[in-house]
Design a protein around this motif. Structure first.
Motif, PDB file in Angstrom:
ATOM      1  N   UNK A   1       1.117  -1.070  -0.275  1.00  0.00           N
ATOM      2  CA  UNK A   1       0.430   0.039   0.232  1.00  0.00           C
ATOM      3  C   UNK A   1       0.423   0.966   0.134  1.00  0.00           C
ATOM      4  N   UNK A   2       0.593   2.013  -0.851  1.00  0.00           N
ATOM      5  CA  UNK A   2       0.918   3.507  -1.204  1.00  0.00           C
ATOM      6  C   UNK A   2       2.269   2.872  -2.332  1.00  0.00           C
ATOM      7  N   UNK A   3       2.914   2.501  -2.749  1.00  0.00           N
ATOM      8  CA  UNK A   3       4.416   2.249  -3.726  1.00  0.00           C
ATOM      9  C   UNK A   3       2.919   2.327  -4.744  1.00  0.00           C
ATOM     10  N   UNK A   4       4.286   3.497  -5.592  1.00  0.00           N
ATOM     11  CA  UNK A   4       4.208   3.455  -6.736  1.00  0.00           C
ATOM     12  C   UNK A   4       4.806   2.673  -7.938  1.00  0.00           C
ATOM     13  N   UNK A   5       4.644   2.745  -9.146  1.00  0.00           N
ATOM     14  CA  UNK A   5       4.956   1.934 -10.208  1.00  0.00           C
ATOM     15  C   UNK A   5       4.255   3.228 -11.974  1.00  0.00           C
ATOM     16  N   UNK A   6       5.162   3.402 -12.546  1.00  0.00           N
ATOM     17  CA  UNK A   6       5.116   4.457 -13.839  1.00  0.00           C
ATOM     18  C   UNK A   6       3.756   3.003 -14.460  1.00  0.00           C
ATOM     19  N   UNK A   7       3.214   4.174 -15.107  1.00  0.00           N
ATOM     20  CA  UNK A   7       2.508   3.223 -16.192  1.00  0.00           C
ATOM     21  C   UNK A   7       2.179   3.907 -17.371  1.00  0.00           C
TER      22      UNK A   7
ATOM     23  N   UNK B   1      -0.535   4.590  -8.062  1.00  0.00           N
ATOM     24  CA  UNK B   1      -0.460   4.095  -6.527  1.00  0.00           C
ATOM     25  C   UNK B   1      -1.280   2.841  -5.949  1.00  0.00           C
ATOM     26  N   UNK B   2      -1.086   2.469  -4.929  1.00  0.00           N
ATOM     27  CA  UNK B   2      -1.577   1.431  -4.265  1.00  0.00           C
ATOM     28  C   UNK B   2      -2.340   2.083  -3.289  1.00  0.00           C
ATOM     29  N   UNK B   3      -3.513   1.747  -3.153  1.00  0.00           N
ATOM     30  CA  UNK B   3      -4.021   3.220  -2.587  1.00  0.00           C
ATOM     31  C   UNK B   3      -4.827   1.824  -1.339  1.00  0.00           C
ATOM     32  N   UNK B   4      -5.209   1.949   0.156  1.00  0.00           N
ATOM     33  CA  UNK B   4      -5.231   2.182   1.484  1.00  0.00           C
ATOM     34  C   UNK B   4      -6.291   0.681   1.146  1.00  0.00           C
TER      35      UNK B   4
ATOM     36  N   UNK C   1      -7.050  -0.025  -4.703  1.00  0.00           N
ATOM     37  CA  UNK C   1      -6.782   0.121  -5.499  1.00  0.00           C
ATOM     38  C   UNK C   1      -6.043   0.703  -5.854  1.00  0.00           C
ATOM     39  N   UNK C   2      -6.189   1.231  -7.314  1.00  0.00           N
ATOM     40  CA  UNK C   2      -5.155   1.704  -7.993  1.00  0.00           C
ATOM     41  C   UNK C   2      -5.384   3.313  -8.343  1.00  0.00           C
ATOM     42  N   UNK C   3      -4.131   3.880  -8.536  1.00  0.00           N
ATOM     43  CA  UNK C   3      -4.702   5.133  -8.855  1.00  0.00           C
ATOM     44  C   UNK C   3      -4.323   5.621 -10.994  1.00  0.00           C
ATOM     45  N   UNK C   4      -5.718   6.024 -11.174  1.00  0.00           N
ATOM     46  CA  UNK C   4      -5.517   5.665 -13.250  1.00  0.00           C
ATOM     47  C   UNK C   4      -6.378   6.408 -13.718  1.00  0.00           C
TER      48      UNK C   4
END
Lengths: 427, 347
Positions: free
Chosen positions: A342-348, A355-358, A361-364
């Motif tokens: 949770x909280x990790x980020x990867x480039x799309x 970003x992994x949310x609590x 799910x992801x931000x997209x």
């Protein structure tokens, strides 16, 4: 007798810290749970290939925690109960540390009780209807607020749609999505009489009556738009019938949620030009990351004509997030990885960050594409990344619910009563 | 194919205009518009881009050429903020017409809503185009989103050499006359002309004319085109719905339910009294209303209508369905068409 001893030994192994048992360089196993036969094979085989490509790339970079990765591929054969059996097999016999798999919501629902019972870890890469958050799943596809709602907003704002036809195949994803959309549209002041909802069975082919009903919606001079959750080959007949009725995308635009590059490849797209799809990724995205991904894909499959699509990007995001979380946790153990992820980020692939949310799910970013005659999409709208919402705000019974695994250790938390409704996701 | 042909012919036109004196043919007005509106050109939205499209069209042939390229997705944006028209391998600055070499423009992809607006702005010049395909496209565009300007353009256009297109043009002209003509008699005449027609396009024009909304008033509104009066308590307008209408027009307060009134009164009991009325008397609904009124007067609670007040308010008003279309002659004629159509259908 032999099996029992073996089982006992395995049980013993599980309770030990991973380092104590695993030898240096012993492979880390991951499961691939995608249908390679049956009706879903056409879509899911691509995702199996994507995971294998990612594994190969990671091993070329030295693996994870200094150990190579080994993919265990099983075939649940588009058979929903078989998905649960195969998941159990992966977790107990092959002892994989993570599973990448499932496409349809019904297959995911079938797997949920197994991975929750055995504390497994599933990366689910497809856009879905939401209303779910499992401790043991990371949802790397879109929730409704990252696809359906923005798509409808776009149709209102940019296409001037005033009257709505919500057409879907008769199963859980279209029904839940259309419920949410209907409620959202009414919130926006659309009259009940301006919303037309229709469900058809899988593989439906006679569209003439439904298309003429949709066309007749325009009799009061309002602009009509179609939101399609029609799945699979039924789409072909639907678009054909529209074209046969002389309706172009400029007259009645169709926004589809289940039609992507893979579904269009090998189809005559002449009838579909100008119609729309909403995803979080299109192959035509103009970024360096995407160009590199497509190149790798072609190299790995040895086929220049293979297209990329949204669930592939979601698979890639899930894989990279898992690798990062394992490195951060220093362990492949499910709880440690979930704590780390949770909280990790990867480039799309479209130039922003996932970003992994609590709520797992992801931000997209939300992209809208218009279908071109070559089966690709012209991206006509792109938003900043939107945080995925497990429980929609547009259904009163789910608006009060929240999912927060690190904070509340609950995927179905009632914010009104301040209590966890239930921890397991067998709802 | 058509769009590229159209594009080619437009480019050819621009080039012809540019050839005699190249830099002198630059369009400073268009140049300024582009510089000021780069954001809008890069990310246009249907809701807001309309005025800009009109301004660009008004700058003359180079503006129209730019619009044609924009809707065909042949318009690009260079890194230094210039807008270029791309034709095959060649690029030309949209404002100056000068050839641009070595740039790698970002191609602009306006969505179909924006393209609809651009097409509609270009229509006037296309209705009398020598190319039949372009004339068909122009008529398609008008059929999708006709406007008052299109009515003028259609009226001024010379007759179409193709009888089928001429018939279609006349039909569109009649439909636009019904919607946009400033003379009500012309609208009525056009409606009569469409007698017996059951086309979806005609129904799309007819039905909005007959769209009504409900209003409540103490007497018949003199300036409104009234379709009819409806009685509260009828099947069409329940007393509940009538009261909702009053609330929506702010002619009445939200209604106080018995339960809500009781709860509020209980919450305000002081010295065995509420608003000066002994609790023992509050078995009587009228006494409860009086107590609530006293609380309202003292400002302790927000004003709300009691059941009796609500019923009184409903009876004190009259209820009408009024047409959005202000002219009664037009709505009469439209009604006759709709009736006529139904009769035809029964036969």
């Amino acid at each position: 007798m032999k099996t029992i001893t073996k089982l006992l030994m395995l049980t013993g192994a599980i309770s030990l810290p991973p380092g104590a048992w695993a030898q240096e360089g012993e492979p880390i196993k991951i499961g691939v749970l995608h249908s390679l036969s049956g009706t879903m094979a056409i879509s899911e085989t691509t995702l199996k290939d994507t995971v294998l490509m990612m594994v190969e790339q990671q091993n070329a970079k030295g693996g994870v925690l200094g150990r190579p990765l080994e993919a265990v591929v099983v075939d649940p054969a588009s058979d929903w109960p078989l998905f649960a059996e195969k998941a159990r097999e992966l977790l107990t016999v092959s002892e994989v540390d993570a599973i990448f798999g499932c496409w349809t919501s019904v297959s995911r629902k079938s797997v949920l009780p197994v991975i929750e019972e055995l504390n497994g870890l599933l990366f689910y890469p497809v856009q879905y209807e939401g209303e779910e958050s499992s401790k043991n799943v990371i949802y790397t596809g879109a929730a409704p607020n990252q696809q359906a709602i923005p798509a409808v907003e776009y149709m209102t704002e940019e296409l001037g749609v005033e009257k709505w036809a919500l057409l879907g195949t008769d199963y859980v994803y279209p029904r839940t999505t259309n419920n949410i959309l209907e409620s959202y549209l009414k919130d926006q002041g659309v009259a009940a009489g301006d919303i037309f909802v229709n469900y058809t069975p899988f593989g439906h082919s006679d569209w003439s009556k439904i298309v003429s009903d949709v066309v007749a919606l325009g009799a009061d001079g309002k602009k009509v738009g179609v939101v399609s959750t029609i799945n699979g080959d039924a789409n072909v007949g639907f678009y054909k019938e529209l074209a046969a009725a002389g309706i172009s995308a400029d007259d009645i635009p169709v926004m589809a949620f289940s039609v992507g590059e893979e579904e269009l490849s090998g189809l005559d797209t002449g009838n579909l030009v100008g119609h729309l799809a909403a995803w979080n990724y299109f192959q035509t995205a103009e970024t360096d990351e995407n160009a590199a991904f497509i190149e790798e894909w072609h190299k790995s499959t040895g086929d220049e004509s293979r297209v990329t699509n949204d669930p592939m990007e979601a698979t890639m995001l899930g894989f990279n997030l898992w690798v990062q979380a394992v490195e951060k946790a220093g362990s492949t153990e499910t709880d440690a990885v979930l704590d780390a992820i949770v909280g990790l980020e990867v480039p799309n692939l479209t130039g922003s960050t996932a970003t992994v949310l609590p709520n797992h799910h992801l931000t997209k970013p939300v992209l809208i594409g218009e279908i071109r005659d070559d089966g690709q999409f012209d991206i006509v709208s792109e938003t900043d990344p939107v945080p995925g919402d497990a429980w929609t705000d547009f259904l009163p019974e789910s608006a009060v619910l929240d999912a927060d695994w690190p904070g509340k250790e609950c995927g179905m938390f009632n914010t009104k009563t301040g209590s966890c409704v239930q921890v397991q996701s067998n709802y | 194919m058509t769009s590229s042909l159209r594009a080619l012919s437009l480019i050819a036109l621009v080039l012809m205009l540019l050839v005699p004196a190249l830099p002198a043919q630059a369009n400073p007005e268009l140049d300024a518009l582009i510089a000021e509106n780069l954001d809008q050109i890069e990310r246009p939205s249907r809701r807001t881009v309309g005025p800009l499209i009109e301004q660009i069209a008004a700058t003359g042939p180079s503006g129209e050429a730019m619009l044609a390229a924009w809707t065909d997705r042949r318009l690009g944006l260079t890194d230094d903020g210039r807008v270029v028209i791309v034709t095959g391998d060649d690029m030309a600055d949209a404002a100056t017409g000068e050839a641009v070499a070595g740039a790698d423009p970002k191609m602009l992809r306006p969505n179909s809503g924006v393209r609809g607006l651009i097409d509609s702005a270009l229509v006037a010049g296309q209705i009398s185009d020598p190319d039949r395909k372009i004339r068909v496209q122009a008529l398609d565009s008008i059929a999708r989103s006709g406007s008052e300007e299109h009515l003028v353009a259609l009226r001024d256009a010379p007759p179409d050499p193709d009888p089928a297109l001429q018939a279609r043009k006349e039909r569109l002209l009649t439909l636009l006359t019904i919607q946009y003509d400033s003379d009500p008699q012309a609208r009525v005449a056009a409606l009569k002309e469409m007698s017996g027609d059951v086309g979806l396009d005609f129904r799309g024009v007819l039905n909005p004319l007959l769209a009504t909304r409900r209003i409540a008033a103490t007497e018949a509104p003199g300036d409104a085109n009234i379709a009819r009066e409806i009685k509260p308590g009828s099947d069409e307008l329940s007393r509940e719905a009538a009261y909702d209408l009053l609330k929506s027009q702010e002619l009445a307060q939200p209604r106080l339910t018995m339960a809500a009134q009781r709860d509020i009164l209980i919450a305000n009991i002081a010295d065995d009294q509420v608003g000066g009325i002994p609790v023992a008397d509050l078995g009587d609904p009228q006494a409860r209303d009086r107590a609530y009124k006293a609380l309202e007067a003292a400002g302790t609670v927000t004003p709300a209508a009691t059941e009796a007040e609500a019923q009184e308010a409903i009876d004190a008003h009259r209820y009408y369905e009024v047409y959005a279309e202000p002219n009664p002659d037009v709505t009469e004629a439209a009604k006759a068409r709709r009736r006529g159509r139904r009769c035809d259908w029964r036969r």
